[in-house]
Design a protein around this motif. Structure first.
Motif, PDB file in Angstrom:
ATOM      1  N   GLU A 170       0.805  -1.220   0.000  1.00  0.00           N
ATOM      2  CA  GLU A 170       0.000   0.000   0.000  1.00  0.00           C
ATOM      3  C   GLU A 170       0.838   1.270   0.000  1.00  0.00           C
ATOM      4  OE1 GLU A 170      -2.659  -0.450   3.288  1.00  0.00           O
ATOM      5  OE2 GLU A 170      -3.982  -1.782   2.168  1.00  0.00           O
ATOM      6  N   ARG A 171       2.115   1.162   0.265  1.00  0.00           N
ATOM      7  CA  ARG A 171       2.959   2.362   0.276  1.00  0.00           C
ATOM      8  C   ARG A 171       3.273   2.851  -1.134  1.00  0.00           C
ATOM      9  NH1 ARG A 171       8.275  -0.680   2.539  1.00  0.00           N
ATOM     10  NH2 ARG A 171       8.536  -2.064   0.771  1.00  0.00           N
ATOM     11  N   TYR A 172       3.014   2.033  -2.134  1.00  0.00           N
ATOM     12  CA  TYR A 172       3.238   2.434  -3.523  1.00  0.00           C
ATOM     13  C   TYR A 172       1.995   3.121  -4.058  1.00  0.00           C
ATOM     14  CZ  TYR A 172       7.138  -0.779  -3.100  1.00  0.00           C
ATOM     15  OH  TYR A 172       8.272  -1.420  -2.686  1.00  0.00           O
ATOM     16  N   GLU A 220      -6.882   2.364  -1.927  1.00  0.00           N
ATOM     17  CA  GLU A 220      -7.725   1.736  -0.909  1.00  0.00           C
ATOM     18  C   GLU A 220      -8.808   0.843  -1.490  1.00  0.00           C
ATOM     19  OE1 GLU A 220      -9.421   4.557   1.735  1.00  0.00           O
ATOM     20  OE2 GLU A 220      -7.491   5.442   2.253  1.00  0.00           O
ATOM     21  N   HIS A 221      -9.366   1.234  -2.630  1.00  0.00           N
ATOM     22  CA  HIS A 221     -10.487   0.477  -3.186  1.00  0.00           C
ATOM     23  C   HIS A 221     -10.042  -0.725  -4.034  1.00  0.00           C
ATOM     24  CE1 HIS A 221      -9.479   3.301  -6.400  1.00  0.00           C
ATOM     25  NE2 HIS A 221      -9.941   2.388  -7.221  1.00  0.00           N
ATOM     26  N   ASP A 229       7.316 -10.379  -2.682  1.00  0.00           N
ATOM     27  CA  ASP A 229       8.568  -9.878  -3.257  1.00  0.00           C
ATOM     28  C   ASP A 229       8.447  -9.709  -4.771  1.00  0.00           C
ATOM     29  OD1 ASP A 229       9.690  -9.837  -0.750  1.00  0.00           O
ATOM     30  OD2 ASP A 229      10.817 -11.718  -1.011  1.00  0.00           O
ATOM     31  N   LYS A 230       7.808 -10.661  -5.430  1.00  0.00           N
ATOM     32  CA  LYS A 230       7.615 -10.550  -6.887  1.00  0.00           C
ATOM     33  C   LYS A 230       6.753  -9.339  -7.244  1.00  0.00           C
ATOM     34  CE  LYS A 230       8.054 -15.239  -8.697  1.00  0.00           C
ATOM     35  NZ  LYS A 230       7.363 -16.294  -9.467  1.00  0.00           N
ATOM     36  N   LEU A 231       5.700  -9.113  -6.470  1.00  0.00           N
ATOM     37  CA  LEU A 231       4.832  -7.960  -6.732  1.00  0.00           C
ATOM     38  C   LEU A 231       5.583  -6.644  -6.533  1.00  0.00           C
ATOM     39  CD1 LEU A 231       1.590  -9.250  -4.994  1.00  0.00           C
ATOM     40  CD2 LEU A 231       1.923  -8.947  -7.442  1.00  0.00           C
ATOM     41  N   GLU A 232       6.387  -6.562  -5.473  1.00  0.00           N
ATOM     42  CA  GLU A 232       7.184  -5.357  -5.242  1.00  0.00           C
ATOM     43  C   GLU A 232       8.176  -5.132  -6.375  1.00  0.00           C
ATOM     44  OE1 GLU A 232       8.779  -6.032  -1.279  1.00  0.00           O
ATOM     45  OE2 GLU A 232       7.450  -4.461  -0.502  1.00  0.00           O
ATOM     46  N   ASP A 233       8.784  -6.206  -6.853  1.00  0.00           N
ATOM     47  CA  ASP A 233       9.715  -6.085  -7.978  1.00  0.00           C
ATOM     48  C   ASP A 233       9.005  -5.579  -9.224  1.00  0.00           C
ATOM     49  OD1 ASP A 233      11.860  -6.903  -6.464  1.00  0.00           O
ATOM     50  OD2 ASP A 233      11.839  -8.975  -7.187  1.00  0.00           O
ATOM     51  N   GLN A 239       8.579  -1.293 -13.079  1.00  0.00           N
ATOM     52  CA  GLN A 239       7.742  -0.416 -13.894  1.00  0.00           C
ATOM     53  C   GLN A 239       8.087   1.053 -13.639  1.00  0.00           C
ATOM     54  OE1 GLN A 239       6.051  -1.359 -16.266  1.00  0.00           O
ATOM     55  NE2 GLN A 239       4.089  -0.396 -16.479  1.00  0.00           N
ATOM     56  N   LYS A 240       8.231   1.416 -12.385  1.00  0.00           N
ATOM     57  CA  LYS A 240       8.539   2.800 -12.034  1.00  0.00           C
ATOM     58  C   LYS A 240       9.929   3.200 -12.538  1.00  0.00           C
ATOM     59  CE  LYS A 240       8.641   5.930  -8.121  1.00  0.00           C
ATOM     60  NZ  LYS A 240       8.531   6.066  -6.677  1.00  0.00           N
TER      61      LYS A 240
END
Length: 180
Positions: free
Chosen positions: A28-30, A35-36, A81-85, A90-91
């Protein structure tokens, strides 16, 4: 972010659900996660392995991770970890790709010329209403690229006016600002 957990060949215990929700809350910090947004998590158990599938549809992209591991809790950690990567990649890709183009686009002060389209031949296909979100120019360009659009309408944080950022045919970016 809301989390929906489904179990296939397993009963999802409160401890498993709590672990999954705790780990996914780190995302959620990204700015891409709001929220939705609803994270769909499927936990499957095979005879020798456990599998977790996480899908998070956002308005920019669909984040998805699938991990098979001997230990379910390790699989949860690896999936997050994969999702954060994915989010970081992308960013970073957008920042590197558009840093020089962004600088050149605002040095170029050519006027935008828009030709008039023949209204008799064109037909209105779709009408869309939006509420422009307040943001900075860099974030608007990043969102435009993630949506794969040629323009993006937003509310500029500094001037609190509606602005449109667009891709130019020469590869740069243009900005249209409004006056009151």
């Amino acid at each position: 972010m809301k989390v929906q957990i489904y179990g296939k060949n397993i009963t999802v215990t409160p401890a498993i659900a709590e672990k999954i929700e705790l780990k996914l809350s780190r995302l959620e910090r990204y700015f891409i996660i709001e929220e939705h947004n609803v994270a769909n998590v499927v936990v499957r158990v095979y005879p020798n392995k456990q599998k977790i599938e996480v899908t998070i549809p956002t308005k920019y992209a669909v984040l998805r991770a699938e991990v098979v591991h001997d230990d379910l809790y390790a699989a949860i950690d690896l999936a997050v970890d994969k999702l954060e990567d994915q989010i970081r990649r992308q960013k970073t890709r957008l920042n590197r790709k558009h840093k020089e183009k962004l600088a050149m686009a605002f040095l170029d002060h050519e006027e935008l010329s828009i030709g008039k389209a023949d209204m008799d031949e064109d037909e209105l296909v779709r009408t869309k209403t939006i509420v422009p979100d307040p943001m900075e120019l860099d974030e608007a360009i990043m969102r435009m690229e993630m949506l794969n659009h040629s323009f993006f309408i937003y509310r500029d944080k500094e001037s609190d006016s509606i602005a449109v950022v667009y891709k130019r045919l020469d590869g740069g970016y243009g900005l249209i600002e409004t006056e009151e």
